[in-house]
Design a protein around this motif. Structure first.
Motif, PDB file in Angstrom:
ATOM      1  N   ARG A 211       0.779  -1.067   0.162  1.00 61.10           N
ATOM      2  CA  ARG A 211      -0.114   0.016   0.117  1.00 61.10           C
ATOM      3  C   ARG A 211       0.583   1.173   0.387  1.00 61.10           C
ATOM      4  NH1 ARG A 211      -2.844   0.104   6.218  1.00 61.10           N
ATOM      5  NH2 ARG A 211      -0.587  -0.150   7.062  1.00 61.10           N
ATOM      6  N   ASP A 214       1.364   2.985  -2.944  1.00 58.51           N
ATOM      7  CA  ASP A 214      -0.086   3.563  -3.823  1.00 58.51           C
ATOM      8  C   ASP A 214      -0.206   5.117  -2.833  1.00 58.51           C
ATOM      9  OD1 ASP A 214      -1.959   4.055  -5.248  1.00 58.51           O
ATOM     10  OD2 ASP A 214      -3.753   3.082  -3.780  1.00 58.51           O
ATOM     11  N   THR A 215       1.222   5.691  -2.983  1.00 59.53           N
ATOM     12  CA  THR A 215       1.449   7.335  -2.844  1.00 59.53           C
ATOM     13  C   THR A 215       2.137   7.824  -4.073  1.00 59.53           C
ATOM     14  OG1 THR A 215       3.128   6.435  -1.908  1.00 59.53           O
ATOM     15  CG2 THR A 215       1.286   6.652  -0.814  1.00 59.53           C
ATOM     16  N   TYR A 251       9.119   1.771  -8.531  1.00 57.99           N
ATOM     17  CA  TYR A 251       7.872   2.266  -8.100  1.00 57.99           C
ATOM     18  C   TYR A 251       7.166   2.919  -8.803  1.00 57.99           C
ATOM     19  CZ  TYR A 251       5.310   6.576  -7.351  1.00 57.99           C
ATOM     20  OH  TYR A 251       3.698   7.448  -6.455  1.00 57.99           O
ATOM     21  N   HIS A 255       3.440   1.385  -8.489  1.00 56.16           N
ATOM     22  CA  HIS A 255       2.398   1.991  -7.947  1.00 56.16           C
ATOM     23  C   HIS A 255       1.420   2.070  -9.593  1.00 56.16           C
ATOM     24  CE1 HIS A 255       0.613   6.330  -6.800  1.00 56.16           C
ATOM     25  NE2 HIS A 255       0.055   6.879  -8.237  1.00 56.16           N
ATOM     26  N   TYR A 258      -1.161  -1.845  -8.592  1.00 56.00           N
ATOM     27  CA  TYR A 258      -1.158  -1.467  -6.600  1.00 56.00           C
ATOM     28  C   TYR A 258      -3.378  -1.878  -6.596  1.00 56.00           C
ATOM     29  CZ  TYR A 258      -2.534  -1.384  -2.088  1.00 56.00           C
ATOM     30  OH  TYR A 258      -2.936  -1.718  -0.757  1.00 56.00           O
ATOM     31  N   PRO A 259      -3.235  -0.533  -7.726  1.00 57.08           N
ATOM     32  CA  PRO A 259      -4.198  -0.059  -7.507  1.00 57.08           C
ATOM     33  C   PRO A 259      -5.648  -0.976  -8.222  1.00 57.08           C
ATOM     34  CG  PRO A 259      -3.850   1.444  -8.789  1.00 57.08           C
ATOM     35  CD  PRO A 259      -2.799   1.297  -8.192  1.00 57.08           C
ATOM     36  N   GLN A 262      -5.656  -4.703  -6.967  1.00 54.54           N
ATOM     37  CA  GLN A 262      -6.839  -4.745  -5.829  1.00 54.54           C
ATOM     38  C   GLN A 262      -8.468  -4.794  -6.601  1.00 54.54           C
ATOM     39  OE1 GLN A 262      -5.403  -4.625  -2.304  1.00 54.54           O
ATOM     40  NE2 GLN A 262      -3.322  -4.829  -4.210  1.00 54.54           N
TER      41      GLN A 262
END
Length: 290
Positions: A211, A214-215, A251, A255, A258-259, A262
């Motif tokens: 997670r 995810d920034t 990254y 990045h 990840y979403p 999910q």
């Protein structure tokens, strides 16, 4: 066999704390205690832990409260100081321990009386290609996650300390009031300053969440700068290679992925933490006797 305490600092971890605790107590060797140290959570973290304790009275889970100061370091210190085990494991509230983690950790310190700190590789349980991720992380930690003359740095999501070692450095570790350092690297460097031995075990495996990827890049970059800040606070220590360079390469891909992944897990109603635990149980059951 040395007994192992597990310390879990927690702040607003309602989403993952049940899975974390389930993995912590479903071990081949039961931990001596599992201490959840709540730090002013405003969500249902405490209620969830209390319900877990009520439903699993045989599990050695305790809920502690560190309300005096907001922050990971005072919360971590509170838990480590309260623990009563021979070895103090420290993981995050979204971590999923491999089912033999306690057994492995106890063995690492039992077989090497000089070992004062231990760490191992991690994999992303909420991303695809977990085995490849584990191999990559193992490669990085064995080759670049080091200080001075190749001495092992501990990773906060998957680390353990001999209780006597923690008592030695507890009053020395940096408070980092500006919150710009890596607290796990700081603990590692304090151990090394005392000439204490830190070790790496490929069998000490923990699943972590991706997670953090995810920034925003700005946030990620600030997090990576903590490595430099920590070593600058300890000028007597140095490193040849920078582990964060690998993370910078990873990254953009993580990045972006990840979403999307999910959403796939949600659509298929898959709990990645539970899935990982069952996969590891099958692996342990089918592995040759050690």
């Amino acid at each position: 066999m040395l007994n192992v305490s597990i310390i879990i600092p927690a702040w607003n971890e309602a989403e993952r704390i049940t899975d974390c605790l389930s993995n912590a107590v479903r071990q081949t060797v039961m931990p001596h205690e599992v201490l959840v140290v709540d730090n002013r959570s405003t969500d249902s973290t405490c209620a969830i832990v209390e319900r877990f304790m009520a439903e699993r009275p045989e599990a050695p889970v305790r809920l502690l409260h560190q309300d005096e100061e907001q922050g990971l370091i005072p919360t971590r210190n509170f838990g480590l100081n309260a623990a009563t085990g021979d070895v103090l494991g420290r993981v995050d509230a979204d971590c999923m321990l491999k089912p033999d983690w306690v057994e492995v950790v106890s063995g690492v310190f039992g077989e090497d009386p000089e070992a004062m700190g231990a760490t191992g590789p991690v994999t992303y349980y909420d991303m695809p290609a977990r085995r490849m991720s584990l191999m990559g992380d193992d490669h990085v930690r064995r080759r670049t996650y080091r200080a001075d003359d190749g001495r092992v740095l501990l990773f906060g999501s998957n680390m353990a300390l001999r209780a006597s070692a923690w008592r030695t450095v507890a009053g020395e570790v940096c408070r980092d009031s500006e919150d710009v350092m890596h607290e796990d690297v700081d603990v590692s460097l304090h151990l090394l300053s005392h000439g204490m031995k830190t070790v790496y075990s490929q069998s000490m495996i923990c699943g972590i969440s991706a997670r953090r990827m995810d920034t925003s890049f700005k946030s990620f970059h600030a997090y990576m700068k903590r490595f430099r800040n920590t070593f600058e606070a300890h000028p007597e220590h140095w490193r040849k290679r920078k582990s964060e360079n690998t993370m910078y390469v990873m990254y953009p891909w993580l990045h972006a992925l990840y979403p999307v992944y999910q959403k796939l897990l949600e659509a298929r109603d898959i709990n990645p933490a539970e899935r990982m635990w069952w996969d590891e149980q099958i692996n342990l059951a089918t592995a040759p006797e050690r």
